[in-house]
Design an enzyme around this catalytic site. Sequence first.
Site, mmCIF file in Angstrom:
data_model
loop_
_atom_site.group_PDB
_atom_site.id
_atom_site.type_symbol
_atom_site.label_atom_id
_atom_site.label_comp_id
_atom_site.label_asym_id
_atom_site.label_seq_id
_atom_site.Cartn_x
_atom_site.Cartn_y
_atom_site.Cartn_z
ATOM 1 N N LYS A 262 36.934 44.513 41.427
ATOM 2 C CA LYS A 262 37.358 44.210 40.050
ATOM 3 C C LYS A 262 37.004 42.774 39.715
ATOM 4 O O LYS A 262 37.250 41.868 40.510
ATOM 5 C CB LYS A 262 38.881 44.392 39.932
ATOM 6 C CG LYS A 262 39.382 44.293 38.495
ATOM 7 C CD LYS A 262 39.203 45.607 37.799
ATOM 8 C CE LYS A 262 39.574 45.542 36.326
ATOM 9 N NZ LYS A 262 38.581 44.845 35.497
ATOM 10 N N LYS B 81 43.068 36.550 44.373
ATOM 11 C CA LYS B 81 43.947 36.695 43.214
ATOM 12 C C LYS B 81 44.614 38.074 43.205
ATOM 13 O O LYS B 81 45.827 38.195 43.048
ATOM 14 C CB LYS B 81 43.109 36.498 41.954
ATOM 15 C CG LYS B 81 43.869 36.452 40.660
ATOM 16 C CD LYS B 81 42.912 36.212 39.492
ATOM 17 C CE LYS B 81 42.136 34.932 39.671
ATOM 18 N NZ LYS B 81 41.247 34.654 38.527
ATOM 19 N N LYS C 146 32.580 40.169 40.675
ATOM 20 C CA LYS C 146 32.267 39.312 39.528
ATOM 21 C C LYS C 146 30.841 39.557 39.097
ATOM 22 O O LYS C 146 29.974 39.887 39.919
ATOM 23 C CB LYS C 146 32.436 37.833 39.881
ATOM 24 C CG LYS C 146 32.759 36.963 38.680
ATOM 25 C CD LYS C 146 34.186 37.197 38.208
ATOM 26 C CE LYS C 146 34.574 36.285 37.065
ATOM 27 N NZ LYS C 146 35.981 36.449 36.680
#
Length: 471
Positions: free
Chosen positions: A70, A94, A106
């Site tokens: 993600k 995160k 990313k």
Amino acid sequence: MAEQNSFFENVNKNFDRASQFTKWPQGLLEQIKAANSVLRLRFPLKRDDGSLEVIEAYRVQHSHHKTPCKGGIRFSENVDQDEVMALAALMTYKCAIVNVPFAGGKGGIKINPKKYSEFELQKITRRYTSELIKKNFIGPGIDVPAPDYGTGAREMAWILDTYMSMNPGMIDGAACVTGKPVSQGGVRGRTEATGLGVFYGVREVCNTHKVMDKVGLSLGVEGKRVIIQGLGNVGFHSAKFFRAFGAKVVAIAEYEGAIYSEQGLNEEEVFKHRKKTGSILNFPGATNLPSSNAALETECDILIPAALESVINESNADRVKAKIIGEAANGPLTPEADAILNAKGVVIIPDMYLNAGGVTVSYFEWLKNLSHVRYGRMEKRFTENMNKQILAQLEDLTGKKVSSAERAFIEHGADEVDLVYSGLEETMVSATREILEVWNSNDAIPDMRTAAYIVAINKVGTSYDELGIFP
């Protein structure tokens, strides 16, 4: 002058500093740290004027300890492989910290979107998506992009449409991307999610006696002087929620300059002024600061860098006067700046979890797309009817009536945005408390960033361990 580390090297430097406080063997730590898959793309674009241009683009899947991966897709002239790898790594950590079951990814396209027409941007986005599909780098259970710097709901709608056209009949296809318009399966509350998450995280730190005693401030955000660097989506909504809950936004900085007002600034009025004049400068009732960077060095209680990475570094860190820094942007402080500010007693709330509001609400959107039902649809009316019955019984028993405003508040059943806000608040409060607990558990842990990395490393390490990959 010493050579500066790359962004990815800075992330790994922070990782290494925290890993000494964990139990995991070196081999597993190296696996957690490594970027697993890097896709580097080149494809042609026919411009509106008939000329041809080669577009450079990337997608990185940092970890596969969970699936899907993600992470956002940014359109920026500064995009390169190192930056995308660093941002993907931060996404892994995160997601682990806020207990969102994704691994980090990313994407980036090396363009300045302001220099392209809408039709050209659509062609770039759709071609990029088709390349990701061909390489198996996108899908509801594989890799789920989202908006980032330079992109938004429009680009996510193009990605969804391209994906569905190449995967007809896929019932869960809407979950291939998040940050979509609500009409295309998006979730209410996504636009303000990152800024609201920043506020929730900083507020929880400000409600902690030990931290506020350390910096010499009273509890809570009310009355605190806040400076916001960057008036994009994250900075704007951070300012909005700080102001709404009683803080004073005394300065706002953008690339063209910065403005200051001791009485406080209204971010909506500043935004309108900028839209009208092309600049935040010369805002009525405010003073122009000498430069955008001057805002970073202005007296305040809380500083929120919400723009680009490395804006606070060894050259200016010693002049920063804030007592608390909330990293709304990715990597706004270098490790050298960290060391200087920690020595001064400044509390730095790290980016790797503070700006997790976006991915948290993206997770809610992903779940919504997989369940095919809007949040609140099943229980809203039931809750309202039940609240009306309870209120009526209480009024009969007491013989008193509540005001119309109180009645509306008590009877209200949760809408989708109410549930999203509630879930985000729970996520950020829980993550903040977990990080502070680790920080307070060992006097040798130097700062909140190291504590956050420890939490992330332990969670990712546990996932690998339970998978039996490293027996």
